[in-house]
Design a protein around this motif. Structure first.
Motif, PDB file in Angstrom:
ATOM      1  N   THR A 221     -20.549  18.642 -78.507  1.00  0.00           N
ATOM      2  CA  THR A 221     -21.820  18.336 -77.870  1.00  0.00           C
ATOM      3  C   THR A 221     -21.654  19.325 -75.778  1.00  0.00           C
ATOM      4  O   THR A 221     -20.866  19.605 -75.410  1.00  0.00           O
ATOM      5  CB  THR A 221     -22.514  16.983 -77.331  1.00  0.00           C
ATOM      6  OG1 THR A 221     -24.077  17.294 -77.117  1.00  0.00           O
ATOM      7  CG2 THR A 221     -21.241  16.315 -76.350  1.00  0.00           C
TER       8      THR A 221
ATOM      9  N   ASP B  79     -30.426  19.839 -69.645  1.00  0.00           N
ATOM     10  CA  ASP B  79     -30.139  19.868 -70.681  1.00  0.00           C
ATOM     11  C   ASP B  79     -29.758  20.463 -71.741  1.00  0.00           C
ATOM     12  O   ASP B  79     -30.381  21.544 -71.964  1.00  0.00           O
ATOM     13  CB  ASP B  79     -31.545  18.754 -70.786  1.00  0.00           C
ATOM     14  CG  ASP B  79     -31.528  18.214 -73.023  1.00  0.00           C
ATOM     15  OD1 ASP B  79     -29.703  18.636 -73.716  1.00  0.00           O
ATOM     16  OD2 ASP B  79     -32.439  17.948 -73.643  1.00  0.00           O
ATOM     17  N   ASN B  80     -28.005  20.268 -71.710  1.00  0.00           N
ATOM     18  CA  ASN B  80     -27.645  21.632 -72.436  1.00  0.00           C
ATOM     19  C   ASN B  80     -27.489  21.082 -74.228  1.00  0.00           C
ATOM     20  O   ASN B  80     -27.287  22.408 -74.846  1.00  0.00           O
ATOM     21  CB  ASN B  80     -25.880  22.414 -72.089  1.00  0.00           C
ATOM     22  CG  ASN B  80     -26.436  22.512 -70.577  1.00  0.00           C
ATOM     23  OD1 ASN B  80     -27.562  23.650 -70.565  1.00  0.00           O
ATOM     24  ND2 ASN B  80     -25.274  22.360 -69.223  1.00  0.00           N
TER      25      ASN B  80
ATOM     26  N   THR C  38     -28.000  19.943 -78.028  1.00  0.00           N
ATOM     27  CA  THR C  38     -28.899  20.630 -78.725  1.00  0.00           C
ATOM     28  C   THR C  38     -28.773  19.868 -80.387  1.00  0.00           C
ATOM     29  O   THR C  38     -29.763  19.178 -81.439  1.00  0.00           O
ATOM     30  CB  THR C  38     -28.605  21.653 -79.601  1.00  0.00           C
ATOM     31  OG1 THR C  38     -27.496  21.943 -80.279  1.00  0.00           O
ATOM     32  CG2 THR C  38     -28.894  22.588 -78.164  1.00  0.00           C
ATOM     33  N   ASN C  39     -27.485  18.348 -79.920  1.00  0.00           N
ATOM     34  CA  ASN C  39     -27.061  17.717 -80.984  1.00  0.00           C
ATOM     35  C   ASN C  39     -27.510  16.274 -80.175  1.00  0.00           C
ATOM     36  O   ASN C  39     -26.380  15.373 -81.428  1.00  0.00           O
ATOM     37  CB  ASN C  39     -25.947  18.074 -81.761  1.00  0.00           C
ATOM     38  CG  ASN C  39     -25.106  17.695 -80.878  1.00  0.00           C
ATOM     39  OD1 ASN C  39     -24.975  18.408 -79.374  1.00  0.00           O
ATOM     40  ND2 ASN C  39     -23.156  18.227 -81.485  1.00  0.00           N
TER      41      ASN C  39
ATOM     42  N   ASN D 183     -33.412  14.543 -75.047  1.00  0.00           N
ATOM     43  CA  ASN D 183     -33.849  15.700 -74.303  1.00  0.00           C
ATOM     44  C   ASN D 183     -33.750  14.562 -73.193  1.00  0.00           C
ATOM     45  O   ASN D 183     -35.420  15.992 -71.704  1.00  0.00           O
ATOM     46  CB  ASN D 183     -35.471  16.367 -74.685  1.00  0.00           C
ATOM     47  CG  ASN D 183     -34.612  16.653 -76.280  1.00  0.00           C
ATOM     48  OD1 ASN D 183     -34.137  17.397 -76.041  1.00  0.00           O
ATOM     49  ND2 ASN D 183     -35.721  16.484 -77.392  1.00  0.00           N
TER      50      ASN D 183
ATOM     51  N   THR E  69     -24.426  11.473 -79.481  1.00  0.00           N
ATOM     52  CA  THR E  69     -24.139  11.770 -80.581  1.00  0.00           C
ATOM     53  C   THR E  69     -23.922  10.892 -81.827  1.00  0.00           C
ATOM     54  O   THR E  69     -23.549   9.716 -80.878  1.00  0.00           O
ATOM     55  CB  THR E  69     -23.509  13.324 -81.551  1.00  0.00           C
ATOM     56  OG1 THR E  69     -21.958  12.308 -80.960  1.00  0.00           O
ATOM     57  CG2 THR E  69     -23.335  14.225 -80.189  1.00  0.00           C
TER      58      THR E  69
END
Length: 864
Positions: free
Chosen positions: A165, A187-188, A190-191, A215, A238
């Protein structure tokens, strides 16, 4: 154990493989908790050292087996793990171990088993891949079986997760009114299933401040201490665990308002859950003396303060002791009440860490007046130490108008020709200082010192032999001064005994004095040949130089004790040590018939310990836990050799240290090459070394003539920066590496010890007096270029001249004192290059001349 052996014999096929290409996260850095039923009560070798990211430290246990459990903050998929051997004693390495995983701490799944393992080297990191990994919150390592059998140890343990991540970027920390900090980031990921915001007060131990939804991009942290540094980092979570943390953002909170300490009111009463009395009793918690402390051996516990008129409290302060960090409180709640039955929670703190001797102030909102304030302290298996408690606010009470009581049991002993030791009882408990005065006739008195509150011991030094001294002592507080108490003592004769009976360590030899001068007394046991005399002039020259550079260490004489073929190695003692009869002593064993590297190096090394352990009349070496037995002594020996003319010995030290590395603070640390030698040559050499000890004596905390604690790495860099005269942070990064922990320590040190220095190294100005051609026939340096030896003719054969060589950057590289015609100057220590040579007498610089130095054939590369 039988079942464990069966599991090892089954060996589930886990493979020792190279690490995969994807990035690995060590989950032992996610702020979780490591525990063990196998406690080493020496905190320097206890189980937290397994995950401190310093391979040179270790966990050691005395039973040949240990179990440790790491409970992560998040269930994590661990696919590999690594173990690193300790820095010493391979016979204590574990040969068998088991790794298990669990999510409830009860039901464990076997992940990997190893038996018959060996480490091929010290600090060797072995990586293992788990054949069938799972996602667990708790991981357990059971290690056993060593070649020694009695002890088992390990340097590091890592649990590696392949979480993929993105790392949060552009982390910022800004102050928000009300002792709050706003954290923001990009916020880089996506999962992610969420974000973890982690907070630290020391840059090493991080704990979760908040868990946020996916997010998220910011968080406001509250419930913080005032005027306190905090480091923040953020990581994405994650389904497989926590990703890598962002780089940290460090910020200091604002100072709080100045308020009264209501524990000073004479109407108040402090009680505790258990009765604590004596020298570590309850009264020490509010005596305004940071060098005393309350020890609570029972926990959980509580502290209750009652003030009949009540107070509106909005802050409180804890000062921790200089004892081991394991005794510090970490979790507590402050409650308030007006009937001692119904309580209101005012403040709660969780997982606090302190540097030694730290005072930390906590603020909170409160507008109500309360009579009772209670601190509920969580369980700590070590017990709890607390040096000072301050409850801060506005209350109904008054301060005592009494003067302090007189100190009791004031007594003195003349222990040496130059020293009287004084001691007394700290009976006052409310003093702000002690005043000590001295007289030779009991009529005319001079103030010796104004001593800190809580002082009970003083070394009166640099006295005259066989002289009677009178002393008087009074305690002082805001209301005045106590009555004096008096004592007298006589210093001993200034004699070196002909015979001296050892009574220290395992040494019990009767020593005979074989040589004596005004600087050094030599003592041999009966096995040292009587015709061994080569060291008399050598060690005398060394001690004379050391006194000139660092001071007399109270007694101008050094006592050199030598043994033949026994007590191999050596130790040192200083005038503060009663076991060595209050003398400056070096005591060594070996074979002494001839001069060699060890026979000259070991005694000077031991003198180096006298310098670091009692310089400027303060006992102990605060940096010893950082530089250990040898690192200071390496530059010290080099300096001594260089300045008393032992050029070949200095060169040997320099050459050896170019390839000699150490394991602390990280493997591959070149202490001499990358730290001490650069600051020595860029500064003013021995003056820099001495200035470090002057700064320590002026600034670093001490009590009863002893430094009260070890320094941390940030303080170490700060004090040496002051000594060198410029900021050494960049050099420390090269030598040791730099991290959040060091950065926070360094920033704090610059506040705590407010001496200053430039941010960059400024070359010293070169001597500016030009070469005077009119004097060339009278005064000369030749040849030019020179190789190995330079020759000097002075205008006056009887005058002693100082010849100095400067690199063109302004760094002094050589100093020699010469006289007469055709006097040789050894320049073999200089590397090839152009130097400015300055010749001076007592009136100042006479002339300067540039000379090219080339390396003699057959000489190795050397920088002097």
């Amino acid at each position: 154990m039988h079942q464990l052996l069966q599991r090892l014999c089954l060996c589930a096929g886990a493979l020792c493989l190279a690490a995969p290409a994807f990035s690995q996260t060590d989950i032992t850095e996610d702020g979780g908790v490591i525990t063990s039923p196998h406690i080493n009560w020496n905190s320097n070798e206890n189980f937290p050292k397994l995950i401190d990211n310093y391979p040179g430290t270790k966990y050691q246990y005395e039973s040949g087996a240990f179990t440790v459990v790491y409970e992560a903050n998040f269930p994590s998929l661990v696919t590999q793990y690594a173990v690193t051997s300790a820095a010493d004693n391979p016979d204590r390495d574990p040969m068998n171990w088991v790794l298990d995983g669990s999510n409830d701490g009860v039901n464990w799944t076997s992940l990997d088993q190893r038996f018959g393992q060996f480490f091929n080297a010290r600090l060797e990191r072995q990586l293992f891949t788990i054949a069938t990994p799972g996602t667990y919150k708790q991981y357990r390592l059971i290690a056993f079986a060593t070649r020694e059998g009695r002890y088992i140890h390990l340097g590091e343990w890592e649990l590696l997760s392949p979480v993929k991540t993105a790392i949060p970027a552009s982390l910022t920390a800004t102050l928000v009114p009300g002792q709050r900090v706003k954290i923001g980031w990009k916020d880089n990921a996506t999962n992610e299933t969420g974000y973890s915001v982690e907070r630290s007060t020391d840059g090493r131990n991080y704990h979760i401040a908040a868990l946020l939804p996916p997010n998220a991009k910011s968080y406001i942290d509250s419930n913080l201490a005032t005027d306190q540094q905090y480091a923040y980092r953020v990581r994405a979570i994650t389904t497989e665990g926590a990703g890598k943390a962002s780089p940290a953002a460090i910020i200091r909170t604002e100072k709080g308002p100045s308020l009264d300490d209501i524990t000073d009111f004479k109407e108040g009463r402090l009680t505790a859950r258990y009765a604590y009395s004596g020298p570590e009793g309850l009264s020490k918690l509010t005596d305004n003396t940071p060098n005393s402390f309350l020890h609570m051996w029972n926990s959980p516990s509580w502290l209750l303060y009652y003030l009949p008129g009540g107070a509106v409290v909005t802050q409180y302060a804890f000062t921790v002791s200089n004892e081991s960090a394991e005794y510090d409180p970490s979790d507590w709640t402050l409650e308030a009440s007006n009937d001692s039955l119904n309580w209101t929670v005012l403040n709660t703190q969780h997982k606090q860490q302190f540097e030694r001797g730290t005072r930390r102030v906590y603020a909170f909102a409160n507008k109500s007046n309360y009579q009772y304030y209670r601190f509920q302290l969580a369980n700590n298996s070590w017990g709890i130490n607390l040096s000072e408690l301050e409850i801060l606010g506005k209350g109904e009470g008054s301060l005592s108008k009494d003067k302090p009581v007189t100190a009791g049991n004031f007594h003195a002993q003349g222990v040496s020709p130059y020293q009287v030791v004084l001691a007394w009882n700290d009976d006052a408990n409310d003093e702000t200082s002690y005043r000590l005065e001295r007289s030779k006739d009991s009529i005319r008195w001079n103030t010796v010192d104004n001593l800190n509150p809580g002082t009970t011991l003083f070394y009166s030094r640099n006295l005259t032999p066989q002289t009677k001294y009178y002393y008087r002592l009074s305690a002082i507080n805001r209301n005045g001064r106590s009555a004096y108490t008096y004592v007298s003592a006589t210093t001993t004769p200034d004699e070196s005994p002909l015979y001296w009976q050892e009574h220290w360590l395992e040494h019990r030899q009767l020593l005979k004095r074989v040589h004596n001068n005004k600087d050094v007394a030599f003592y041999f046991d009966n096995d040292v040949p009587a015709n061994t005399t080569w060291m008399f002039t050598e060690f005398t020259a060394a001690w004379k130089y050391i006194k000139k550079t660092y001071g007399t260490f109270c007694d101008p004489k050094l006592y050199v004790v030598l043994h033949e073929d026994k007590y191999h190695g050596g130790h040192a003692a200083a005038v503060c040590d009663s076991n060595h009869d209050y003398r400056n002593v070096i005591d060594l064993g070996g074979e002494w018939s001839f001069r060699n590297d060890w026979n000259i190096g070991a005694p000077v090394h031991e003198i180096g310990h006298i310098v670091e352990g009692n310089s400027k009349d303060v006992r102990e070496s605060p940096a010893f836990s950082i530089w250990g037995d040898s690192k200071w002594c390496e530059i010290f020996n080099y300096d001594v050799y260089k300045n008393i003319g032992w050029a070949e010995d200095a060169k040997a030290v320099y050459d050896q240290m170019q390839t000699h590395s150490d394991v602390f603070p990280r493997p591959g640390t070149y202490w001499f090459r990358d730290w001490f030698y650069p600051l020595y040559t860029r500064g003013d050499s021995s003056v820099t070394l001495n200035r470090y000890f002057e700064l320590l004596a002026d600034y670093f905390p001490q009590h009863n003539g002893v430094y009260t604690r070890r320094m941390n790495m940030g303080e170490f860099v700060h004090f040496w920066s002051g000594a060198a005269g410029y900021n050494l942070k960049a050099q420390a990064d090269t030598a040791f590496g730099w991290n959040d922990e060091y950065e926070m320590q360094f920033k704090q040190a610059r506040i705590d010890y407010p001496f200053t220095y430039p941010e960059n190294c400024r070359p010293r100005p070169l001597p500016s007096k030009p070469w005077n051609q009119a004097h060339e026939y009278l005064t000369a340096l030749w040849p030019n270029p020179a190789s190995g030896t330079l020759y000097f003719n002075g205008p006056n054969d009887r005058t002693v001249y100082t010849v100095e060589a400067y690199a063109l950057s302004g760094q002094r590289s050589l100093t020699a004192r010469v006289s007469g015609k055709n006097a040789p100057i050894d320049v073999s220590a200089l590397h090839t290059g152009l130097y400015l040579f300055a010749v001076s007498d007592q009136s100042g610089v006479l002339f300067t001349r540039k000379i090219l130095i080339t390396k003699p054939s057959g000489k190795g590369k050397y920088q002097g």
